[in-house]
Structure formats: C-alpha cells, structure tokens
Write an enzyme that holds these catalytic residues in place. Sequence first.
Site, PDB file in Angstrom:
ATOM      1  N   SER A  85       0.811  -1.221   0.000  1.00 58.55           N
ATOM      2  CA  SER A  85       0.000   0.000   0.000  1.00 58.55           C
ATOM      3  C   SER A  85       0.840   1.265   0.000  1.00 58.55           C
ATOM      4  O   SER A  85       0.410   2.316   0.458  1.00 58.55           O
ATOM      5  CB  SER A  85      -0.978   0.012   1.185  1.00 58.55           C
ATOM      6  OG  SER A  85      -1.841  -1.115   1.142  1.00 58.55           O
ATOM      7  N   ARG A  86       2.070   1.159  -0.496  1.00 57.79           N
ATOM      8  CA  ARG A  86       2.998   2.288  -0.586  1.00 57.79           C
ATOM      9  C   ARG A  86       3.376   2.860   0.778  1.00 57.79           C
ATOM     10  O   ARG A  86       3.851   3.989   0.879  1.00 57.79           O
ATOM     11  CB  ARG A  86       2.416   3.417  -1.463  1.00 57.79           C
ATOM     12  CG  ARG A  86       2.064   3.003  -2.893  1.00 57.79           C
ATOM     13  CD  ARG A  86       3.287   2.509  -3.654  1.00 57.79           C
ATOM     14  NE  ARG A  86       3.046   2.384  -5.087  1.00 57.79           N
ATOM     15  CZ  ARG A  86       2.697   1.253  -5.680  1.00 57.79           C
ATOM     16  NH1 ARG A  86       2.522   0.151  -4.962  1.00 57.79           N
ATOM     17  NH2 ARG A  86       2.524   1.205  -6.986  1.00 57.79           N
ATOM     18  N   LEU A  87       3.186   2.078   1.832  1.00 60.98           N
ATOM     19  CA  LEU A  87       3.566   2.519   3.178  1.00 60.98           C
ATOM     20  C   LEU A  87       4.985   2.035   3.468  1.00 60.98           C
ATOM     21  O   LEU A  87       5.235   1.225   4.363  1.00 60.98           O
ATOM     22  CB  LEU A  87       2.562   1.994   4.208  1.00 60.98           C
ATOM     23  CG  LEU A  87       1.130   2.486   4.003  1.00 60.98           C
ATOM     24  CD1 LEU A  87       0.191   1.852   5.014  1.00 60.98           C
ATOM     25  CD2 LEU A  87       1.076   4.009   4.101  1.00 60.98           C
TER      26      LEU A  87
END
Length: 226
Positions: free
Chosen positions: A197-199
């Site tokens: 989630s691009r975290l």
Amino acid sequence: MQPIERWDYAGEGLDEHDLPAAPLPLVERWVQDAVTRQAAKGDVPEPDAISVATADAAGQPHVRTVLMRYLGPDGPGFYTNYTSRKGVDLQENPKVAAALTWPPMFRAIRFVGVAERMTPERSADYFGSRPYGSRIGAWASRQSQPSGSRADLEEAVAAYERMWPDTGSADDVPLPDFWGGYVVRCAEVEFWAGRSSRLHDRLVFLRTGDGDLADENAWRVERRQP
C-alpha cells in the site's frame, strides 16, 4: 497509452532494530544481497549500478547511471572522464546525490553529500584492473563531447590499439591524466524498503560528526514518512 500495471511492494520492510549504529555495514549487506540475488535468480542485472545526480554552475541538474566500483568507509565511488558532463559539473559544484535501486528486492539506498576526487594511486589501481578494451576506450572516448560518427570513435580506438598493443599486462595502457575516480563523502544515507500500500519504510542516517560511514559516533537515525 497502455493501462498501468500496478505492483504491490510486498517487501520485508526495515525496522529500527535492524539497523547497525553506522550505515556502512547495512550498505555492504544490501549490496551483497543484490549480488547474491542476481547469481541465484538473474533478475538484478548490474547490482552495483548507481544513478548519480549532479548540477552545473547554473543549477541545471543532470542524472545518469554508472557502476559503483568502489565502496569503503569514506563512501561509495565511481570512475569517469574528468572532462565528461559529470566531471565538469563536479568541478563547478561538488554537491552530489546518488542512488542504488533494486526493484525486484523492493530496496534502494540514497546517498547525499559532496564528491571528492580519489587519489591518483587508487584510480591507477582500478584502471589497471579493467579489461584491455575498457582501458583503450577511456583514451579513445572524449566522453560527453559531440561525435561526428561511430566510425570516428572506432578509428580512435584502432589508433590507440596500435599505440598500445594488448600484451596481457595491466601496464600496457597508461592511466589517462583526464580519467579517475570520485568518492561521495556522505552527509545523509537513506535506506528505503518497499511495503504494501505504498507505506514504505524510510530510515535515514544523518551526519552528526566528522567520522566516516563506519563510525558509530558520527550518525543519528530518523524515520521519514513514505
């Protein structure tokens, strides 16, 4: 335009407790991990390819990918023609940024600092280890300068080959006085580890003292938002 294929960056991530007290051991480990991955799976070609960004005296940035052929406590290093675009930029403005990126591993390392020329002795040692054709090419190519044709370059190569035939010795082609290495004296080293989630994890070593990349007393770490 073709639809964008999206990937979930399902990497292992990076936590503070995984960090050494200085950046060099983790840089070395990640580089070796990339070399090992390439040997095993073949999906990390040129694991020491490093993108180097410079800016000229007017502030215009330039970026290119070269090979990191040196890594030591003083920093990552690369070799080039001093009269190339990057060499001229660094003479005018020694500030530099560089990045190692391994997409299949969801990892990257970013370096920020100042480029310094390596000693002639270190450059000569590396130059002598290069293949004969690469040593001749260093003389034949006026790197970054306009060229009339491919034939012009090949004629220059042939002329230098006649001047310095391949004898199988590291000394058969002399080191050009316009060619050598740079080392990046880092003020900042960031480790990027991809997450879902691009975290992503971004852990950054920031210089607090005069020590090198192996000096545990010269750095502090901060986490940055992805």
